[in-house]
Motif scaffolding. Structure first.
Motif, PDB file in Angstrom:
ATOM      1  N   GLY A 125      22.459 -25.587 -19.101  1.00 23.41           N
ATOM      2  CA  GLY A 125      24.168 -25.747 -19.269  1.00 23.41           C
ATOM      3  C   GLY A 125      24.891 -24.532 -19.879  1.00 23.41           C
ATOM      4  N   LEU A 126      26.043 -24.854 -20.263  1.00 27.74           N
ATOM      5  CA  LEU A 126      26.625 -23.948 -21.101  1.00 27.74           C
ATOM      6  C   LEU A 126      26.691 -24.356 -22.487  1.00 27.74           C
ATOM      7  CD1 LEU A 126      30.222 -23.797 -19.105  1.00 27.74           C
ATOM      8  CD2 LEU A 126      28.144 -22.079 -19.008  1.00 27.74           C
ATOM      9  N   GLN A 127      26.632 -23.015 -23.255  1.00 24.43           N
ATOM     10  CA  GLN A 127      26.367 -23.121 -24.906  1.00 24.43           C
ATOM     11  C   GLN A 127      27.671 -22.411 -25.317  1.00 24.43           C
ATOM     12  OE1 GLN A 127      22.653 -22.157 -27.050  1.00 24.43           O
ATOM     13  NE2 GLN A 127      24.038 -20.553 -27.524  1.00 24.43           N
ATOM     14  N   TRP A 145      20.683 -27.846 -32.156  1.00 24.39           N
ATOM     15  CA  TRP A 145      21.547 -26.844 -31.375  1.00 24.39           C
ATOM     16  C   TRP A 145      22.209 -27.024 -30.230  1.00 24.39           C
ATOM     17  CZ3 TRP A 145      21.889 -22.002 -33.910  1.00 24.39           C
ATOM     18  CH2 TRP A 145      22.502 -21.108 -33.343  1.00 24.39           C
ATOM     19  N   VAL A 146      21.630 -27.989 -29.427  1.00 23.87           N
ATOM     20  CA  VAL A 146      22.236 -28.412 -28.328  1.00 23.87           C
ATOM     21  C   VAL A 146      23.255 -29.472 -28.750  1.00 23.87           C
ATOM     22  CG1 VAL A 146      22.163 -30.262 -26.414  1.00 23.87           C
ATOM     23  CG2 VAL A 146      20.252 -28.393 -26.606  1.00 23.87           C
ATOM     24  N   SER A 205      26.724 -27.289 -27.459  1.00 25.20           N
ATOM     25  CA  SER A 205      27.090 -27.649 -26.095  1.00 25.20           C
ATOM     26  C   SER A 205      28.508 -27.902 -25.856  1.00 25.20           C
ATOM     27  CB  SER A 205      25.965 -28.675 -25.597  1.00 25.20           C
ATOM     28  OG  SER A 205      26.600 -29.789 -26.124  1.00 25.20           O
ATOM     29  N   ARG A 206      28.604 -28.145 -24.359  1.00 21.26           N
ATOM     30  CA  ARG A 206      29.950 -28.487 -24.054  1.00 21.26           C
ATOM     31  C   ARG A 206      30.396 -30.206 -24.395  1.00 21.26           C
ATOM     32  NH1 ARG A 206      34.311 -26.064 -22.724  1.00 21.26           N
ATOM     33  NH2 ARG A 206      34.924 -27.840 -21.308  1.00 21.26           N
ATOM     34  N   ASN A 207      29.236 -30.914 -24.888  1.00 21.63           N
ATOM     35  CA  ASN A 207      29.396 -32.182 -25.082  1.00 21.63           C
ATOM     36  C   ASN A 207      28.608 -32.306 -26.597  1.00 21.63           C
ATOM     37  OD1 ASN A 207      30.734 -33.315 -22.604  1.00 21.63           O
ATOM     38  ND2 ASN A 207      28.786 -32.601 -21.957  1.00 21.63           N
ATOM     39  N   PRO A 208      29.112 -31.765 -27.582  1.00 18.68           N
ATOM     40  CA  PRO A 208      28.825 -31.818 -28.842  1.00 18.68           C
ATOM     41  C   PRO A 208      28.568 -33.152 -29.597  1.00 18.68           C
ATOM     42  CG  PRO A 208      31.122 -30.952 -29.024  1.00 18.68           C
ATOM     43  CD  PRO A 208      30.727 -30.994 -27.583  1.00 18.68           C
ATOM     44  N   GLN A 268      27.716 -27.339 -37.133  1.00 15.39           N
ATOM     45  CA  GLN A 268      27.052 -26.144 -37.045  1.00 15.39           C
ATOM     46  C   GLN A 268      26.597 -25.423 -38.282  1.00 15.39           C
ATOM     47  OE1 GLN A 268      30.722 -24.720 -34.992  1.00 15.39           O
ATOM     48  NE2 GLN A 268      30.176 -25.679 -33.007  1.00 15.39           N
ATOM     49  N   ALA A 269      27.333 -25.622 -39.289  1.00 14.31           N
ATOM     50  CA  ALA A 269      26.914 -24.627 -40.507  1.00 14.31           C
ATOM     51  C   ALA A 269      25.548 -25.305 -41.099  1.00 14.31           C
ATOM     52  CB  ALA A 269      27.937 -24.776 -41.641  1.00 14.31           C
TER      53      ALA A 269
END
Length: 227
Positions: free
Chosen positions: A79-81, A110-111, A115-118, A206-207
Motif C-alpha cells: 500500500g501507500l506509506q 512502521w506500518v 501507513s494510510r491507516n495509522p 513515529q519518533a
C-alpha cells in the motif's frame, strides 16, 4: 476492473456507486474519488493492497516521487506509506530486513506509524517489542517474563558492567545515554499505570519508532557490551 473489485473498493473508501455496467461503475468511483485527495489516496492504497503487482508499485512510485507526493508506494507493506527522509527509510529497511522477531516487530511498528491507516498506540507497542527482542537476550537473559522495564532497571543499577558504543562527554562509554533513550521509549503513554494514561500522538509514536530502529541497529552491531 472486475465488478467484485469495484464493489469492494467502493465499500473500502465508503463511496456509493450505482449498480450498472462495470466500466460505468469504475468511472463513477474514480470520478468521485478524484475530487477528494484523501479519498483518491485511500482508493489507491486499497487497490495496491489487493491488486498491486511489482510493475504497478514501481510505476506508481515513480509518478508519486516525481510529483513530490508526501506518499510513496511500498510493495512490502502492500500500500501507500508516508514518505520519510531517505536516510531514515534506509535505516528502517536495514533494521527490519533480518527475519527475526525484532525485524517483524519493526515492520508492524512502521506500518502502524506511517501507513494510510495509522495506529499510534500500536506503533509504539511494536517499537517497544522490537527493542525488547534484541536487548532482553543481552541484558536480562535469565529474567522470567522479562520486559523492557527489567532491561532499564538492570542497566541503571549495574551500569558499570556495561559499555555503550558512543563514548559520551566523559569519553567513558557510559551506558546512561542509552538508559535515557529507553526511558523515553518505555512505557507507552497508553499503558501508564500511574493515572497518567493517554493516547500518544502520531508524531510521538513515529519518533518512538525511529528511536527503536536506532536501538535495534546498535544492539545487533554490538553497541552494548559487557566491559
Amino acid at each position: 476492473m472486475k465488478m467484485s473489485l469495484i464493489h469492494s473498493a467502493a465499500l473500502a473508501v465508503r463511496v456509493p456507486v450505482q449498480n450498472g455496467h462495470s466500466v460505468e461503475m469504475m468511472h463513477s468511483l474514480i470520478g468521485t474519488c478524484a475530487n477528494a485527495e484523501d479519498l483518491f489516496l485511500d482508493l489507491i492504497d486499497y487497490l495496491l493492497s489487493t491488486y498491486g503487482g511489482n510493475s504497478r508499485y514501481a510505476s506508481l512510485e515513480e509518478c508519486l516521487s516525481v510529483g513530490g507526493s508526501a506518499w510513496m508506494a511500498v510493495k512490502d507493506q502492500k500500500g501507500l506509506q508516508r514518505r520519510v527522509d531517505e536516510s531514515a527509510q534506509q535505516s528502517y529497511e536495514s533494521a527490519a530486513s533480518p527475519s527475526d522477531q525484532a525485524g517483524e516487530e519493526l515492520k508492524q511498528a512502521w506500518v502502524n506509524a506511517f501507513s494510510r491507516n495509522p495506529d499510534a498506540s500500536d506503533a509504539w507497542d511494536h517499537a517497544i517489542k522490537a527493542v525488547e527482542a534484541v536487548l532482553i537476550p543481552i541484558v536480562v537473559p535469565q529474567q522470567d517474563k522479562a520486559q523492557l522495564g527489567h532491561v532499564v532497571g538492570s542497566l541503571r543499577s549495574q551500569g558499570k558492567r556495561w559499555k555503550f558504543i558512543l563514548p559520551g562527554v566523559q569519553m567513558n562509554h557510559d551506558v546512561q545515554p542509552l538508559v535515557s533513550m529507553l526511558d523515553a521509549l518505555w512505557p507507552n503513554p497508553d499503558r501508564h499505570a500511574n493515572g497518567n494514561q493517554r493516547q500518544p500522538t502520531l508524531e510521538e509514536a513515529q519518533a518512538a519508532v525511529h528511536l527503536a530502529v536506532s536501538i535495534v541497529q546498535w544492539a545487533r552491531g554490538n553497541g552494548l557490551m559487557l566491559r
